[in-house]
Scaffold this active site. Sequence first.
Site, PDB file in Angstrom:
ATOM      1  N   LYS A  26      13.839  -8.007   2.078  1.00 50.67           N
ATOM      2  CA  LYS A  26      12.218  -8.479   3.338  1.00 50.67           C
ATOM      3  C   LYS A  26      11.212 -10.269   2.671  1.00 50.67           C
ATOM      4  CE  LYS A  26       8.063  -5.730   5.320  1.00 50.67           C
ATOM      5  NZ  LYS A  26       7.485  -4.522   4.946  1.00 50.67           N
TER       6      LYS A  26
HETATM    7  O1  G3P Z   1       4.840  -2.978   5.596  1.00 52.49           O
HETATM    8  C1  G3P Z   1       3.469  -3.858   6.171  1.00 52.49           C
HETATM    9  C2  G3P Z   1       2.770  -3.268   7.150  1.00 52.49           C
HETATM   10  O2  G3P Z   1       2.901  -1.987   7.765  1.00 52.49           O
HETATM   11  C3  G3P Z   1       1.463  -3.483   6.123  1.00 52.49           C
HETATM   12  O3  G3P Z   1       0.556  -2.596   6.941  1.00 52.49           O
HETATM   13  O4  G3P Z   1      -1.814  -0.848   7.002  1.00 52.49           O
HETATM   14  O5  G3P Z   1      -1.048  -2.464   5.173  1.00 52.49           O
HETATM   15  O6  G3P Z   1      -1.623  -3.870   7.381  1.00 52.49           O
HETATM   16  P1  G3P Z   1      -0.888  -2.015   6.490  1.00 52.49           P
END
Ligand code: G3P
Length: 222
Positions: free
Chosen positions: A83
């Site tokens: 990633k």
């Molecule tokens: O893995 C990346 C992403 O899904 C992060 O989500 O909830 O931290 O915006 P959030």
Amino acid sequence: MRFFIDTANVDEIKEAHSWGAIDGVTTNPSLVAKEGKDFREILDEICSIIDGPISAETVTLNHEEIIAESRELAKIHKNIVVKIPLIKEGLKAVQIVSKEGINTNVTLCFSATQALMAAKAGATYISPFIGRLDDISQDGMALIEDIRDIYDNYDFPTQILTASVRHPEHVRLAALVGSDVATIPFGVLEKLIKHPLTDSGLDKFLKDWETVPKLTSTSQKG
Ligand code: G3P
């Protein structure tokens, strides 16, 4: 649409995997930090549970270092997807490592033009963060629709991985607009299964079942 689970918590991965819907896993530095465990140890454990793409994020900022990190991460297991953040140095790295056969997930995408640049660099997956766009009163799902159209217009093979999913409605809409993958936190996966009418319906069935006359084991024999 494939489902990845967005967590570095091994217990959550095991539990969700037992429901039969998990095709892969995404982690990020914040999710790993919550676990208080060594990153490599976590990745080894996840790779032993899930036979599918497992995203592991780089944490350096210049392309030489991102490339070195990517090569190290990719060596851990055939299913590791590296990633890489959507910055200039990240795209330089994506272009190089993707030619070496390393799968990449370009992360922190918030616009259609960013997604276009990631696809041109050869990203395997693009991760638009829809919840974080909704948080600032922009339409996260509209971004998924735009990227779908753009990738389809030019036959880009980059897969759309809807990320920053906050609730079941995000999952429903991502599936409707043709996202290739949604990465979903454990709590949202649980909500995809649950429905109050299922619970009250089951409760009633079981209560009614108690009133059904049952033959005793003695009368059955007789
Ligand atoms: O893995 C990346 C992403 O899904 C992060 O989500 O909830 O931290 O915006 P959030």
